[in-house]
Design a protein around this motif. Structure first.
Motif, mmCIF file in Angstrom:
data_model
loop_
_atom_site.group_PDB
_atom_site.id
_atom_site.type_symbol
_atom_site.label_atom_id
_atom_site.label_comp_id
_atom_site.label_asym_id
_atom_site.label_seq_id
_atom_site.Cartn_x
_atom_site.Cartn_y
_atom_site.Cartn_z
ATOM 1 N N SER A 213 0.815 -1.211 0.000
ATOM 2 C CA SER A 213 0.000 0.000 0.000
ATOM 3 C C SER A 213 0.849 1.261 0.000
ATOM 4 O O SER A 213 0.556 2.228 -0.716
ATOM 5 N N GLY A 214 1.913 1.278 0.790
ATOM 6 C CA GLY A 214 2.762 2.465 0.837
ATOM 7 C C GLY A 214 3.467 2.728 -0.473
ATOM 8 O O GLY A 214 3.535 3.872 -0.940
ATOM 9 N N ASP A 215 4.021 1.677 -1.077
ATOM 10 C CA ASP A 215 4.700 1.834 -2.364
ATOM 11 C C ASP A 215 3.721 2.268 -3.449
ATOM 12 O O ASP A 215 4.043 3.104 -4.301
ATOM 13 N N LEU A 216 2.536 1.692 -3.426
ATOM 14 C CA LEU A 216 1.527 2.052 -4.419
ATOM 15 C C LEU A 216 1.170 3.529 -4.309
ATOM 16 O O LEU A 216 1.092 4.242 -5.322
ATOM 17 N N ASP A 256 -11.539 0.892 -2.307
ATOM 18 C CA ASP A 256 -11.700 1.544 -1.002
ATOM 19 C C ASP A 256 -10.479 2.354 -0.580
ATOM 20 O O ASP A 256 -10.587 3.255 0.263
ATOM 21 N N ASN A 257 -9.307 2.047 -1.144
ATOM 22 C CA ASN A 257 -8.067 2.655 -0.646
ATOM 23 C C ASN A 257 -7.319 3.511 -1.664
ATOM 24 O O ASN A 257 -6.358 4.194 -1.297
ATOM 25 N N VAL A 258 -7.739 3.495 -2.904
ATOM 26 C CA VAL A 258 -7.059 4.225 -3.971
ATOM 27 C C VAL A 258 -8.103 4.952 -4.801
ATOM 28 O O VAL A 258 -9.219 4.441 -4.992
ATOM 29 N N HIS A 259 -7.738 6.133 -5.294
ATOM 30 C CA HIS A 259 -8.662 6.861 -6.181
ATOM 31 C C HIS A 259 -8.575 6.247 -7.582
ATOM 32 O O HIS A 259 -7.715 6.604 -8.382
ATOM 33 N N VAL A 260 -9.464 5.322 -7.863
ATOM 34 C CA VAL A 260 -9.518 4.655 -9.163
ATOM 35 C C VAL A 260 -10.504 5.410 -10.044
ATOM 36 O O VAL A 260 -11.658 5.625 -9.667
#
Length: 453
Positions: A213-216, A256-260
Motif C-alpha cells: 500500500s505504501g509503495d503504491l 476503497d483505498n485508492v482513487h480509481v
C-alpha cells in the motif's frame, strides 16, 4: 493522404462512399456520398481499429510449449513457474525481435495499438543493465519497426506476495523498489522522443501481491495523469492471499483505498462479487479482459452481464500471446459467458447485436485504457482504422446490421485487408509491410534461443 471506403461505421452510424482525409495522424475530414480520387486508398468496409490493451510480448515465444500435462494438476501457478525459467535465457536483442513479431501479428489481426505491460527489466541475475531502461528501449524499438501505436507500461514488481515476501529466484529480472522504478519510468519517457507522437508511457503496479500500500501510494503520487494498469483478481488463490493479508478482496480493497478513475485499467478482474463488479463499473475504470489467455490458463470467466448493465467499460488484450486474434478474443469473451450461464447472446444490454456491442465497446474501452484519442471514426480522432473485405464468404451474405455479428462469430482475421495506426498504413492486402524481414529475424532468434534451452 485519404481513404475511400464503400462503407464505414462513423460515430453517427453507417456512411456510404466515404472519403476520410488524414493529416498528422488524425482524421482531418469526412466526406460521405462522394467518389474516390486518384491517389486514394480504396477499401471495402472501414471500421475503428481496436487497441490490444494487455500484452506480455516475450511470452509469444513460449506458445505451444506449455500444453503438455505434467504429473499432478496443472494450473496458472505451474505455468508461471515454467515462464519464469524461460525468461532466464532471453537477451535484449531476442526480446526486441520477439516483440517485433508480436506487434506485426497484432496489426495483421486488426489491432492498431498495444499496451505493453512490461515487467522484464534486468539481467538474468537481477542486476540492472548499464542503462536501466534497456529492455524498455527494446520494446520501443519493436514499436518503431512495426510502427504500431504503443502505450508502454513499465511494471512495478517488488515482492513475491502480500506482506512484502522477498522475490523468488525466477522473479529476479522483474524487481525494483519505488525509487529505481521511478528512474526507469523517467528514462522510458525520455525515450519517447524516438517514437511517433501518439505513443505514451504509463505505469503498471503489477498487482496487490507484488507491491504494498505504501509503495503504491508513492508511485501514484509521482505519476500524475495517464494510464495506470494493474493485474487484479485473476485467480482464486490471489483473492485468498489478498484477503488474508489486507483484510479485503482485491477489487474491494483497491476501490476503497485508492482513487480509481477513468485512467485505470483493471486487468482480468475475474473473481469479483456482484457489489465489486458494480463498484468497479461506477469508478470509470476499464476492465482489461484477455479471454483467450484467461481460458488457456484456466482463470475463469468475467462477470460480464452485471458489469455491462452497470455501465462498465471494457477492452480486450492478448496477454500471453498464445494466440493473437482479434476476432477470437471477442468471440471467446461471449462464449465464456454462454458456457457459464447456459444462455445465448449474453454480452449486450437489452436487445441488439452482440457482435457490435463487443466490437464497439472494446474499441472505445481499449482506446481509453491506452490513453489514445481513438475508438471511433470522427473528425479530430487518431486515424486508428481497419478495413475488412465484406466479399469474403464469411461476410458476403450479411447486411450492415449483421456485419459485426458475422465478423465476431463467423470470420477469421483473414478478412482484415488494411490497418492504419495513427494514419500509418502498415497492413496492406492483409500483410504487414515489413513482414518478411520481421519473420526472418524471429526465426533466427528462436533457433538461437532454443539451442540454449
Amino acid at each position: 493522404m485519404a481513404i475511400f471506403a464503400k462503407r464505414a461505421l462513423l460515430s453517427t452510424g453507417w456512411a456510404n462512399n466515404l472519403r476520410v482525409e488524414i493529416e498528422g495522424g488524425r482524421i482531418a475530414a469526412l466526406h460521405a456520398e462522394t467518389s474516390a480520387q486518384t491517389d486514394d486508398v480504396s477499401v471495402d468496409t472501414l471500421l475503428p481499429a481496436l487497441a490490444n490493451l494487455h500484452s506480455h510480448a516475450f511470452q509469444r515465444a513460449m506458445a505451444g510449449m506449455t500444453e503438455y500435462r505434467m504429473a499432478g494438476r496443472d494450473s496458472f501457478w505451474t505455468w508461471r513457474d515454467l515462464m519464469y525459467r524461460f525468461t532466464t535465457h532471453l537477451t535484449p536483442d531476442q526480446i526486441q525481435k520477439i516483440a517485433s513479431l508480436v506487434y506485426m501479428e497484432m496489426q495483421e489481426a486488426g489491432y492498431a495499438s498495444v499496451g505493453e505491460f512490461h515487467y522484464l527489466h534486468h539481467q538474468p541475475d537481477g542486476s540492472p543493465y548499464d542503462r536501466l531502461a534497456e529492455l524498455s528501449d527494446r520494446i520501443m524499438a519493436a514499436a518503431v519497426e512495426t510502427r504500431i501505436g504503443l502505450t508502454h507500461l513499465p511494471v512495478l514488481y517488488s515482492y513475491a506476495g502480500v506482506g512484502k515476501k522477498p522475490l523468488e529466484t525466477g522473479q529476479a529480472r522483474f524487481g525494483n523498489d519505488v525509487d529505481r522504478f521511478c528512474m526507469l519510468v523517467d528514462q522510458a519517457k525520455d525515450a519517447l522522443g524516438n517514437l511517433p507522437e501518439d505513443c505514451r508511457v504509463g505505469i503498471a503496479p503489477h498487482s496487490l501481491r507484488a507491491t504494498c500500500s505504501g509503495d503504491l501510494a508513492r508511485v501514484l503520487a509521482t505519476h500524475g495523469e495517464g494510464p495506470v494498469h494493474i493485474h487484479i483478481a485473476e485467480q482464486p488463490k490471489e483473492v485468498s492471499e489478498v484477503m488474508a493479508g489486507l483484510g479485503a478482496r482485491p477489487v474491494e480493497w483497491l476501490l476503497d483505498n485508492v482513487h480509481v478513475d477513468a485512467n485505470w485499467c483493471l486487468i482480468h478482474a475475474t473473481h469479483m462479487t456482484e457489489d465489486e463488479t458494480q463498484a468497479m463499473a461506477a469508478s470509470g475504470a476499464v476492465a482489461g479482459l484477455c479471454p483467450v489467455t484467461e481460458a488457456n490458463l484456466g482463470d475463469g470467466p468475467f462477470n460480464g452481464p452485471t458489469f455491462l448493465n452497470a455501465g462498465g467499460s471494457f477492452g480486450v488484450g492478448s496477454d500471453s500471446n498464445v494466440l493473437i486474434s482479434l476476432t477470437e478474443e471477442l468471440r471467446t469473451l461471449e462464449y465464456s459467458q454462454r458456457l457459464r450461464d447456459l444462455a445465448r447472446n449474453v454480452m449486450v444490454v437489452g436487445e441488439g447485436s452482440v457482435g457490435q456491442t463487443l466490437y464497439c465497446g472494446a474499441a472505445k474501452g481499449g482506446a481509453q485504457a491506452l490513453g489514445r484519442d481513438a475508438g471511433v471514426i470522427a473528425k479530430g480522432k487518431l486515424a486508428d482504422l481497419i478495413a475488412i473485405d465484406c466479399q469474403n464468404p464469411a461476410l458476403c451474405a450479411l447486411t450492415s446490421e449483421q456485419l459485426f455479428d458475422g465478423l465476431v462469430f463467423s470470420a477469421k482475421d483473414e478478412v482484415v485487408t488494411d490497418v492504419w495506426s495513427a494514419g500509418r498504413h502498415q497492413v496492406r492486402g492483409g500483410r504487414h509491410v515489413a513482414r518478411d524481414q520481421i519473420v526472418s529475424n524471429y526465426q533466427r532468434t528462436m533457433a538461437d534461443l532454443l539451442a540454449k534451452l
